[in-house]
Design a protein around this motif. Structure first.
Motif, PDB file in Angstrom:
ATOM      1  N   UNK A 135       0.889  -1.216   0.042  1.00 13.10           N
ATOM      2  CA  UNK A 135       0.174   0.153   0.024  1.00 13.10           C
ATOM      3  C   UNK A 135       1.058   1.346  -0.022  1.00 13.10           C
ATOM      4  N   UNK A 136       0.865   2.030  -1.128  1.00 11.52           N
ATOM      5  CA  UNK A 136       1.768   3.330  -1.204  1.00 11.52           C
ATOM      6  C   UNK A 136       0.688   4.333  -1.010  1.00 11.52           C
ATOM      7  N   UNK A 137       1.109   5.327  -0.135  1.00 12.86           N
ATOM      8  CA  UNK A 137       0.349   6.548  -0.094  1.00 12.86           C
ATOM      9  C   UNK A 137       0.864   7.723  -1.064  1.00 12.86           C
ATOM     10  N   UNK A 138       0.221   8.754  -0.893  1.00 11.08           N
ATOM     11  CA  UNK A 138       0.568   9.979  -1.962  1.00 11.08           C
ATOM     12  C   UNK A 138       2.053  10.168  -1.927  1.00 11.08           C
ATOM     13  N   UNK A 139       2.631  10.011  -1.042  1.00 14.24           N
ATOM     14  CA  UNK A 139       4.097  10.500  -0.751  1.00 14.24           C
ATOM     15  C   UNK A 139       5.059   9.315  -0.961  1.00 14.24           C
ATOM     16  N   UNK A 151      -0.723  -4.335  -5.359  1.00 13.61           N
ATOM     17  CA  UNK A 151      -0.312  -2.952  -4.998  1.00 13.61           C
ATOM     18  C   UNK A 151      -1.646  -2.225  -4.848  1.00 13.61           C
ATOM     19  N   UNK A 152      -1.479  -1.585  -3.690  1.00 12.58           N
ATOM     20  CA  UNK A 152      -2.801  -0.734  -3.518  1.00 12.58           C
ATOM     21  C   UNK A 152      -2.363   0.990  -3.647  1.00 12.58           C
ATOM     22  N   UNK A 153      -3.124   1.508  -4.280  1.00 18.14           N
ATOM     23  CA  UNK A 153      -2.886   3.360  -4.181  1.00 18.14           C
ATOM     24  C   UNK A 153      -4.029   3.896  -4.180  1.00 18.14           C
ATOM     25  N   UNK A 154      -4.050   5.243  -4.287  1.00 21.17           N
ATOM     26  CA  UNK A 154      -5.023   6.138  -3.848  1.00 21.17           C
ATOM     27  C   UNK A 154      -5.665   5.961  -2.527  1.00 21.17           C
ATOM     28  N   UNK A 155      -4.813   6.119  -1.612  1.00 25.65           N
ATOM     29  CA  UNK A 155      -5.229   5.701  -0.134  1.00 25.65           C
ATOM     30  C   UNK A 155      -5.995   6.894   0.617  1.00 25.65           C
ATOM     31  N   UNK A 156      -6.881   6.458   1.339  1.00 27.98           N
ATOM     32  CA  UNK A 156      -7.663   7.547   2.326  1.00 27.98           C
ATOM     33  C   UNK A 156      -7.699   6.600   3.562  1.00 27.98           C
ATOM     34  N   UNK A 157      -8.026   7.526   4.437  1.00 25.94           N
ATOM     35  CA  UNK A 157      -8.202   7.125   5.868  1.00 25.94           C
ATOM     36  C   UNK A 157      -9.518   6.406   6.246  1.00 25.94           C
ATOM     37  N   UNK A 158      -9.414   5.037   6.727  1.00 24.12           N
ATOM     38  CA  UNK A 158     -10.667   4.259   7.014  1.00 24.12           C
ATOM     39  C   UNK A 158     -10.548   4.042   8.671  1.00 24.12           C
ATOM     40  N   UNK A 159     -11.052   2.795   8.800  1.00 22.28           N
ATOM     41  CA  UNK A 159     -11.323   2.476  10.434  1.00 22.28           C
ATOM     42  C   UNK A 159     -10.253   1.011  10.457  1.00 22.28           C
TER      43      UNK A 159
END
Length: 170
Positions: free
Chosen positions: A37-41, A111-119
């Motif tokens: 999982x890759x964040x925006x940075x 590979x997971x991108x476009x991450x946002x905050x969940x729970x």
């Protein structure tokens, strides 16, 4: 021989390659997933947790059993449960057979991108789990120097690095 909620053990009667009868013991478990999982940075999510068999904490990518879900569904579920991140994009990196002499279970690498905050929703076995966001270079160095040794995590990180190199801006 044994059927539990997560694992079953079998002893089959087989004919060996030399034609003689024999037995073959194997384990049946669900397929699993490991998620880069890759964040925006371009920071990668790593989790660290206590593992009973090696009797130590293990640094690895988020993931777990598919539990009857597709690899994509399981990856999204495991990622949010363990890290609190929700991905809008999921891409398959490959599949490995981590223990083909012991089980037919495969590990799907994503590979997971476009991450946002969940729970975060960890289960009872993940109570001591911690999340670490590191650069891809840090994670790759951790593979090289033995800080990350879990087979699915090693494979997924190496495949993700290759995918990122061949598709800039991914």
């Amino acid at each position: 021989m044994y059927n539990g909620p997560f694992v079953s053990l079998y002893r089959d009667q087989v004919i060996r390659p030399d034609g003689r009868p024999g037995t073959y013991e194997h384990v049946a478990v669900d397929d699993s997933v490991r998620v880069v999982a890759l964040d925006q940075s371009q920071q990668v999510a790593l989790v660290e947790d206590d593992f009973y068999l090696p009797q130590r904490r293990v640094l690895h990518l988020p993931g777990g059993g598919t539990g009857g879900q597709t690899p994509r569904e399981a990856a999204l579920r495991e990622l949010e449960e363990e890290t609190g991140a929700v991905a809008t994009e999921v891409r398959a990196l490959g599949v490995i057979d981590p223990l083909p002499a012991t089980t037919t279970a495969r590990t799907h690498l994503l590979l997971a991108t476009g991450l946002r905050l969940g729970t975060v929703r960890r289960d009872d076995t993940e109570i001591g789990m911690t999340v670490h966001w590191q650069t891809m270079d840090w994670a790759l160095a951790a593979v090289e120097d033995g800080r990350i040794t879990e087979a699915g995590s090693v494979s997924a990180l190496l495949l993700a690095e290759r995918a990122l190199r061949s598709t800039p801006g991914l």
